[in-house]
Design a protein around this motif. Structure first.
Motif, mmCIF file in Angstrom:
data_model
loop_
_atom_site.group_PDB
_atom_site.id
_atom_site.type_symbol
_atom_site.label_atom_id
_atom_site.label_comp_id
_atom_site.label_asym_id
_atom_site.label_seq_id
_atom_site.Cartn_x
_atom_site.Cartn_y
_atom_site.Cartn_z
ATOM 1 N N GLU A 1 -7.548 14.897 20.275
ATOM 2 C CA GLU A 1 -8.554 14.070 20.942
ATOM 3 C C GLU A 1 -9.965 14.459 20.472
ATOM 4 O O GLU A 1 -10.827 13.604 20.256
ATOM 5 C CB GLU A 1 -8.414 14.202 22.462
ATOM 6 C CG GLU A 1 -9.416 13.403 23.279
ATOM 7 C CD GLU A 1 -9.316 11.893 23.086
ATOM 8 O OE1 GLU A 1 -8.257 11.412 22.646
ATOM 9 O OE2 GLU A 1 -10.316 11.192 23.349
ATOM 10 N N GLU B 1 0.829 -1.211 0.000
ATOM 11 C CA GLU B 1 0.000 0.000 0.000
ATOM 12 C C GLU B 1 0.863 1.260 0.000
ATOM 13 O O GLU B 1 0.528 2.256 -0.617
ATOM 14 C CB GLU B 1 -0.895 0.022 1.237
ATOM 15 C CG GLU B 1 -2.155 -0.810 1.115
ATOM 16 C CD GLU B 1 -3.037 -0.365 -0.036
ATOM 17 O OE1 GLU B 1 -3.365 0.828 -0.116
ATOM 18 O OE2 GLU B 1 -3.384 -1.221 -0.871
ATOM 19 N N ARG B 2 1.939 1.205 0.746
ATOM 20 C CA ARG B 2 2.831 2.360 0.842
ATOM 21 C C ARG B 2 4.197 1.881 1.260
ATOM 22 O O ARG B 2 4.348 0.772 1.761
ATOM 23 C CB ARG B 2 2.292 3.387 1.847
ATOM 24 C CG ARG B 2 2.057 2.843 3.232
ATOM 25 C CD ARG B 2 1.452 3.878 4.157
ATOM 26 N NE ARG B 2 0.057 4.151 3.861
ATOM 27 C CZ ARG B 2 -0.955 3.361 4.216
ATOM 28 N NH1 ARG B 2 -0.725 2.250 4.879
ATOM 29 N NH2 ARG B 2 -2.197 3.673 3.933
ATOM 30 N N LEU C 1 -10.543 12.964 17.091
ATOM 31 C CA LEU C 1 -10.738 11.517 17.182
ATOM 32 C C LEU C 1 -12.127 11.202 17.732
ATOM 33 O O LEU C 1 -12.798 10.278 17.279
ATOM 34 C CB LEU C 1 -9.667 10.892 18.074
ATOM 35 C CG LEU C 1 -8.233 10.980 17.545
ATOM 36 C CD1 LEU C 1 -7.249 10.485 18.597
ATOM 37 C CD2 LEU C 1 -8.080 10.165 16.251
ATOM 38 N N ARG C 2 -12.563 11.992 18.719
ATOM 39 C CA ARG C 2 -13.879 11.782 19.315
ATOM 40 C C ARG C 2 -14.969 12.057 18.284
ATOM 41 O O ARG C 2 -15.921 11.293 18.136
ATOM 42 C CB ARG C 2 -14.034 12.729 20.512
ATOM 43 C CG ARG C 2 -14.688 12.109 21.699
ATOM 44 C CD ARG C 2 -14.468 12.903 22.968
ATOM 45 N NE ARG C 2 -14.455 14.341 22.766
ATOM 46 C CZ ARG C 2 -13.636 15.168 23.425
ATOM 47 N NH1 ARG C 2 -12.797 14.701 24.319
ATOM 48 N NH2 ARG C 2 -13.669 16.466 23.192
ATOM 49 N N ALA D 1 -14.662 11.815 15.193
ATOM 50 C CA ALA D 1 -14.613 10.811 14.122
ATOM 51 C C ALA D 1 -15.621 9.691 14.381
ATOM 52 O O ALA D 1 -15.884 8.873 13.500
ATOM 53 C CB ALA D 1 -13.197 10.245 13.974
ATOM 54 N N ASN D 2 -16.208 9.636 15.582
ATOM 55 C CA ASN D 2 -17.324 8.719 15.822
ATOM 56 C C ASN D 2 -18.503 9.022 14.906
ATOM 57 O O ASN D 2 -19.403 8.193 14.754
ATOM 58 C CB ASN D 2 -17.805 8.831 17.273
ATOM 59 C CG ASN D 2 -16.940 8.050 18.238
ATOM 60 O OD1 ASN D 2 -16.792 6.835 18.106
ATOM 61 N ND2 ASN D 2 -16.346 8.741 19.202
ATOM 62 N N PRO E 1 -17.373 3.879 8.516
ATOM 63 C CA PRO E 1 -18.329 2.769 8.430
ATOM 64 C C PRO E 1 -19.166 2.594 9.694
ATOM 65 O O PRO E 1 -20.270 2.053 9.637
ATOM 66 C CB PRO E 1 -17.455 1.538 8.191
ATOM 67 C CG PRO E 1 -16.055 1.940 8.534
ATOM 68 C CD PRO E 1 -15.976 3.421 8.341
ATOM 69 N N CYS F 1 -8.409 10.402 7.505
ATOM 70 C CA CYS F 1 -8.755 11.472 8.440
ATOM 71 C C CYS F 1 -7.495 12.211 8.850
ATOM 72 O O CYS F 1 -6.426 11.619 8.955
ATOM 73 C CB CYS F 1 -9.456 10.902 9.662
ATOM 74 S SG CYS F 1 -10.962 10.024 9.225
ATOM 75 N N LEU G 1 -1.575 13.421 9.583
ATOM 76 C CA LEU G 1 -2.431 12.256 9.350
ATOM 77 C C LEU G 1 -2.896 11.670 10.672
ATOM 78 O O LEU G 1 -2.110 11.525 11.607
ATOM 79 C CB LEU G 1 -1.669 11.171 8.583
ATOM 80 C CG LEU G 1 -1.254 11.470 7.153
ATOM 81 C CD1 LEU G 1 -0.479 10.282 6.591
ATOM 82 C CD2 LEU G 1 -2.467 11.753 6.287
ATOM 83 N N LEU G 2 -4.186 11.295 10.739
ATOM 84 C CA LEU G 2 -4.690 10.608 11.927
ATOM 85 C C LEU G 2 -4.929 9.125 11.661
ATOM 86 O O LEU G 2 -4.973 8.328 12.594
ATOM 87 C CB LEU G 2 -5.983 11.271 12.417
ATOM 88 C CG LEU G 2 -5.827 12.709 12.911
ATOM 89 C CD1 LEU G 2 -7.173 13.277 13.334
ATOM 90 C CD2 LEU G 2 -4.829 12.787 14.055
ATOM 91 N N GLY G 3 -5.102 8.763 10.384
ATOM 92 C CA GLY G 3 -5.294 7.353 10.057
ATOM 93 C C GLY G 3 -6.281 7.181 8.918
ATOM 94 O O GLY G 3 -6.859 8.158 8.419
ATOM 95 N N ASP G 4 -6.449 5.937 8.483
ATOM 96 C CA ASP G 4 -7.442 5.685 7.433
ATOM 97 C C ASP G 4 -8.103 4.326 7.596
ATOM 98 O O ASP G 4 -7.693 3.504 8.404
ATOM 99 C CB ASP G 4 -6.839 5.861 6.028
ATOM 100 C CG ASP G 4 -5.487 5.219 5.863
ATOM 101 O OD1 ASP G 4 -5.210 4.212 6.530
ATOM 102 O OD2 ASP G 4 -4.693 5.738 5.059
ATOM 103 N N TYR G 5 -9.151 4.126 6.844
ATOM 104 C CA TYR G 5 -9.856 2.848 6.779
ATOM 105 C C TYR G 5 -10.716 2.873 5.530
ATOM 106 O O TYR G 5 -10.864 3.930 4.887
ATOM 107 C CB TYR G 5 -10.701 2.582 8.028
ATOM 108 C CG TYR G 5 -11.497 3.754 8.563
ATOM 109 C CD1 TYR G 5 -12.503 4.348 7.811
ATOM 110 C CD2 TYR G 5 -11.237 4.279 9.824
ATOM 111 C CE1 TYR G 5 -13.231 5.417 8.309
ATOM 112 C CE2 TYR G 5 -11.953 5.358 10.325
ATOM 113 C CZ TYR G 5 -12.953 5.909 9.558
ATOM 114 O OH TYR G 5 -13.671 6.981 10.043
ATOM 115 N N SER G 6 -11.260 1.718 5.173
ATOM 116 C CA SER G 6 -12.048 1.613 3.939
ATOM 117 C C SER G 6 -13.355 0.884 4.189
ATOM 118 O O SER G 6 -13.484 0.121 5.142
ATOM 119 C CB SER G 6 -11.277 0.827 2.874
ATOM 120 O OG SER G 6 -10.180 1.550 2.399
#
Lengths: 410, 156
Positions: A338, A95-96, A341-342, A344-345, A349, A326, A188-193
């Motif tokens: 924080e 992926e990277r 991240l909170r 991001a709830n 998905p 995100c 960057l805070l992270g990712d998902y699909s």
């Protein structure tokens, strides 16, 4: 115009009717890849922050076409098709990562980070035997290279040499709204699909559909995050293909929903842990929600302090990967991180306000599979694709189809 | 680590999974301490040191809010899970807590009868043994895959 488009006719009503065969015709899907994704559109590839180091790479896509984005040793960004000139194997599998050069695992053909073929294993044979004829030019079969433009930390690419400059493609209003969110260097805070069980266009219609937001997503309305009575509006670009919908953070206190007795309004429904929604006006303009889309498949989202880019990867007529990344900004303190991240709830998905968006396009896909000759009705707010100071309109959805028809010639 | 302690952790895990699989979501927050943390992330984010979660809860009250939202606000097709848990790897943790790592596989069964392997991963748990009751002070759910099919409504 090829046969599929020629045999398909748009309903006489125009943009207020969308035929269901658009989500079910394999020829249409193939033509979209050629005319839209590999045509003169600008496609979001990744954030610049994903490629900070010289020699780093990241996989991405141009529609269904696999792409590698790299940053070379001099710091320049490149993107090219993830396909070897030789037998067409994927060049990059991870992926990277980081690399000095790109080497195809199949037969060890090598490339520099700009996608130029630099080496063919045993090109001159071994011990005077075998090898490639001197007049063979494998370089002519190299991976297709994308033209890149970055805008406020976002990397866009196109295969079409005749694509208009990115800022002209987007228009001044969309550019300004992108710069509004991308206000500082990204952290960057992270990712998902998510795998969406639907055609890619159904998700983009959902994104541009300002009418559904407070009706499908009852968490939104219940907690007064987004009611249609809240002050806001929708901006549709002149070409139709890009949009911004926005609303102010404060509620005007309207009771339209309660009076209509709708499912969304459940009196007395409060959060036990309201810190979930605790937000700061980091952009200083009172706008609590801004959803921005760029034709064909890019979304930039600000839901209070939750920021994300979304990218779609079509994987067939009725399957699409939705990639979320995100982020915050380098200047964020721990409390701000924080908070992001909170909040991001709310998204992704499992998001309180976005989980339904993973499913709703699939509901349409399933129900219309046997309605190939029928159409949907897209007439909220009339038939225009103009910007509006309210969101009880499907102007941005019609705008999408206006742009789509232009590229597809249907 | 005594056998008795391992059995208590195993029992906690079994009861936790049963509450979710039997649709007793209202009981789910009580498996956590008052300030218990529950996060779902991906192995990719975890290994890259990125903090983003699909769910990010820092108190039992936030978990109760999620249950109420799932019951009253969110729209999703009827579905249920079946958790299969591996044997927990139990080690002593800080502040008298116990740490446990447990593999899981979750099948999702839709109302239509469609059944799929929905999620695999591991729990990284910090467990408080408070009197007779074992509770999660932290449950980090690390998904092996970054991909979620359609949506994630019911917690893992």
């Amino acid at each position: 115009m090829t046969s599929a488009a020629a045999s398909r006719h748009w309903p006489a009503e125009g943009l207020t009717r969308v035929p269901y065969w658009l989500y079910a015709d394999g020829d249409i899907y193939e033509q979209e890849q050629a005319r839209i994704f590999r045509g003169p559109t600008w496609n979001f590839l990744c954030l610049e922050a994903e490629l900070t180091k010289p020699g780093s790479y990241r996989r991405s896509s141009l529609g269904a076409m696999p792409v590698v984005v790299t940053r070379d040793q001099d710091g320049a960004l490149h993107a090219f098709e993830n396909r070897c000139a030789h037998r067409g194997s994927l060049l990059v599998l991870d992926e990277r990562g980081e690399a000095r050069d790109i080497i195809c695992v199949y037969h060890n053909w090598s490339y520099d980070l700009a996608g130029n073929l630099t080496g063919v294993a045993f090109r001159k044979g071994l011990g005077g035997k075998g090898g490639m004829p001197a007049d063979c030019r494998p370089e002519a079969h190299g991976p297709r290279k994308l033209k890149l433009t970055t805008l406020a930390g976002l990397v866009f690419g196109t295969l079409a040499p005749d694509a208009p400059p990115l800022e002209r493609y987007l228009g001044a209003e969309i550019v300004a709204r992108i710069r509004r969110v991308m206000r500082a260097p990204v952290k960057l805070l992270g990712d998902y699909s998510q795998t969406l069980p639907s055609n890619w266009k159904l998700y983009m219609e959902n994104v541009k559909d300002t009418y559904h937001a407070s009706l499908l997503h009852t968490f939104f309305t219940t907690f007064r995050l987004n009611r249609l009575s809240q002050k806001g509006g929708v901006v549709v670009s002149d070409c139709g293909g890009h949009h911004v919908s926005y609303s102010l953070a404060a509620d005007t206190g309207g009771r339209e929903y309660e009076q209509a007795g709708m499912r969304a309004a459940q009196e007395g429904f409060g959060l036990e842990a309201p810190e979930l929604l605790e937000a700061v006006d980091e952009f200083g303009d009172g706008i609590g929600l801004q959803i921005l889309s760029v034709f064909p498949t890019f979304v930039l989202q600000q839901t209070r302090n939750s920021l994300a880019v979304r990218r779609l990867v079509p994987q067939g007529l009725d399957r699409t990967e939705l990639v979320w990344t995100c982020f915050g900004f380098e200047g964020d303190d721990d409390a701000m991180t924080e908070r992001r991240l909170r909040q991001a709830n709310l998204i992704g998905p499992a998001g309180y306000i976005s989980m339904e968006d993973g499913a709703a396009p699939g509901f349409v896909q399933r129900a219309t599979a046997t309605a190939d000759d029928l159409v949907s009705v897209v007439e909220m707010g009339g038939g225009s694709t103009a910007s509006a100071d309210n969101r009880v309109t499907e102007a941005a959805v019609r705008g999408f189809w206006k742009a789509y028809r232009g590229y597809m010639g249907i | 680590m005594t056998i008795e302690l391992r059995l208590r952790i195993q029992d906690l895990n079994a009861r936790y999974a049963q509450a979710i699989d039997d649709n007793k979501l209202e009981a789910w927050p009580d498996f956590f301490t008052e300030n218990g943390r529950y996060r779902i992330t991906t192995a990719e984010n975890f290994e890259r040191g990125l903090p983003l979660g699909m769910i990010h809860a820092t108190s039992r009250a936030m978990l109760r809010d999620r249950v109420r939202s799932l019951r009253d606000a969110n729209v999703y097709e009827a579905q249920r899970y079946r958790h299969l848990l591996g044997a927990p790897l139990v080690t002593p943790g800080a502040e008298g807590m116990v740490e446990a790592q447990t593999s899981f596989m979750v099948a999702r069964v839709m109302h239509s009868g469609e059944i799929m392997l929905f999620a695999t991963g591991r729990y990284h748990d910090r467990i408080v043994l408070d009197g007779g009751e074992a509770r999660f002070a932290e449950k980090l759910v690390i998904l092996d895959s970054r991909l979620i099919d359609t949506l994630l409504a019911i917690p893992l």
